[in-house]
Write a protein that holds these residues in place. Structure first.
Motif, PDB file in Angstrom:
ATOM      1  N   VAL A  72       0.844  -1.136   0.183  1.00 22.32           N
ATOM      2  CA  VAL A  72       0.222  -0.059   0.716  1.00 22.32           C
ATOM      3  C   VAL A  72       1.080   1.067   0.022  1.00 22.32           C
ATOM      4  O   VAL A  72       2.028   1.254   0.629  1.00 22.32           O
ATOM      5  N   GLU A  73       0.635   2.140  -0.897  1.00 22.06           N
ATOM      6  CA  GLU A  73       0.776   3.468  -0.688  1.00 22.06           C
ATOM      7  C   GLU A  73       0.754   4.612   0.110  1.00 22.06           C
ATOM      8  O   GLU A  73      -0.893   4.885   0.770  1.00 22.06           O
ATOM      9  N   PRO A  74       1.148   5.082   1.122  1.00 26.25           N
ATOM     10  CA  PRO A  74       2.952   5.522   0.521  1.00 26.25           C
ATOM     11  C   PRO A  74       3.174   5.117   1.810  1.00 26.25           C
ATOM     12  O   PRO A  74       4.468   4.900   1.754  1.00 26.25           O
ATOM     13  N   LEU A  75       2.930   4.121   2.461  1.00 26.43           N
ATOM     14  CA  LEU A  75       3.481   2.794   3.532  1.00 26.43           C
ATOM     15  C   LEU A  75       4.635   2.199   2.926  1.00 26.43           C
ATOM     16  O   LEU A  75       6.049   2.238   2.561  1.00 26.43           O
ATOM     17  N   ALA A  76       4.745   2.154   1.030  1.00 28.37           N
ATOM     18  CA  ALA A  76       5.528   0.732   0.886  1.00 28.37           C
ATOM     19  C   ALA A  76       6.656   1.539   0.409  1.00 28.37           C
ATOM     20  O   ALA A  76       7.588   1.138   0.253  1.00 28.37           O
ATOM     21  N   ALA A  96       7.963   4.422   1.232  1.00 31.95           N
ATOM     22  CA  ALA A  96       8.625   5.375   2.482  1.00 31.95           C
ATOM     23  C   ALA A  96       9.740   4.806   2.719  1.00 31.95           C
ATOM     24  O   ALA A  96      10.382   4.318   2.740  1.00 31.95           O
ATOM     25  N   GLN A 103      11.807   6.392   7.748  1.00 33.05           N
ATOM     26  CA  GLN A 103      10.467   6.794   8.424  1.00 33.05           C
ATOM     27  C   GLN A 103       9.925   5.593   9.238  1.00 33.05           C
ATOM     28  O   GLN A 103       9.598   5.923  10.097  1.00 33.05           O
ATOM     29  N   ILE A 104      10.187   4.585   8.368  1.00 31.59           N
ATOM     30  CA  ILE A 104       9.791   2.949   9.678  1.00 31.59           C
ATOM     31  C   ILE A 104      10.279   2.973  10.842  1.00 31.59           C
ATOM     32  O   ILE A 104       9.733   2.725  12.063  1.00 31.59           O
TER      33      ILE A 104
END
Lengths: 204, 204
Positions: A178-182, A184, A188-189
């Protein structure tokens, strides 16, 4: 794998016609990683792994035992619990969450370690046998070692909470993407997830 | 599903030979949930769903559109985003994490809603098409509504972080079933997870 070397049981250390000898164990592990990654848990057999490694199936059993144990070893080679867990537990207690988050993201950002681990997750989610392996071997061995280093009540429960956050990131970032998680930045993670892991692991 | 009712397009509201009429839409959804839960995403067809619901396949297309859209509707019926999201966002801001955690655990503790959702997770982890549906329809529709209610930077990123924690709990507690997490009291899970969701959703 643990420190015990099955080679001590008396197999020759030199090359021979049945594929034994230096490097045989590593060849088997590499073949197992590739097979499990490409075909998943239930379509991979000890015979197939032996063939791909150029050894006799008996040698696979000799080094690792059952298919489940080969599976566990193929996973653990990505994050040697015996080495990694002390490294995560060593250092300031208030930074254990960050050390774990950074190690975890590092393993998953590396395509060489990501592919077999993705296969593990996929297999464990869809096949009871693979779930049992993950539950019995990998999580237990990894989590028990982390838990042993934590002076908190219910250490295993707390280690599982930490694992849940990491597995959730795996599913959304690396599997479903999923974006924006993928996309990032990995750092930041780490910054977001570290306080979660810290709380689960050190606050009760 | 959204508030739009496809029935307005002119289908009759009474029973007829092709299975249309009151309850047809609900029968299709129930059949879709069962099919997807039992067979997974890729082995379920619009034709099979229509057969199980006792309607013409054209009616399935009429109400829902493509197989992907039936899949999305079958999932969303477990947690009507249009109703649930406002309920989660309403109330004291400092308790939004707890409300979300409690709703989420409630859905998963209920066997009737758990079974189809497990099928969704299994399909999404193993089939690209199902992952795309989850990514495009469900997460987007659900997360965008939550994100819209959050006055924080990067609201979608923050909603995805919250989703990652919830999906991780699903995998370890309901799919792989590691202990003690799998047998822990639901309220204990809520208590542990709520502060994580709270931080992701409200602190930037």
């Amino acid at each position: 794998m643990s420190g015990e070397s099955p080679r001590r049981r008396g197999r020759p250390a030199r090359a021979s016609a049945d594929g034994t000898g230096p490097g045989a164990r590593e060849r088997i592990l590499a073949a197992a990683r590739t097979r499990f990654a490409e075909r998943g848990y239930d379509k991979t057999s000890v015979r197939g792994i032996a063939e791909a490694a150029g050894v006799d199936p008996a040698l696979v059993h000799h080094y690792f035992g059952t298919k489940d144990e080969v599976f566990a070893a193929a996973i653990e080679v990505s994050f040697e619990p015996a080495l990694v867990v002390p490294a995560i537990l060593d250092g300031p207690r208030e930074e254990v969450g960050e050390r774990l988050a950074r190690f975890f993201i590092g393993v998953w950002e590396n395509p060489a370690t990501r592919a077999p681990l993705l296969a593990v997750i996929r297999s464990a989610v869809t096949h009871e046998a693979a779930a049992t392996v993950l539950r019995t071997f990998v999580l237990r061995r990894l989590l028990e070692r982390i838990a042993a280093g934590l002076a908190v009540p219910d250490p295993r429960f707390r280690a599982e909470l930490a694992a849940s956050q990491m597995i959730g990131i795996v599913i959304l970032r690396y599997v479903i993407r999923v974006e924006p998680l993928a996309s990032a930045d990995p750092e930041q993670i780490v910054a977001e997830v570290a306080p979660t892991l810290q709380r689960y692991l050190t606050e009760a």
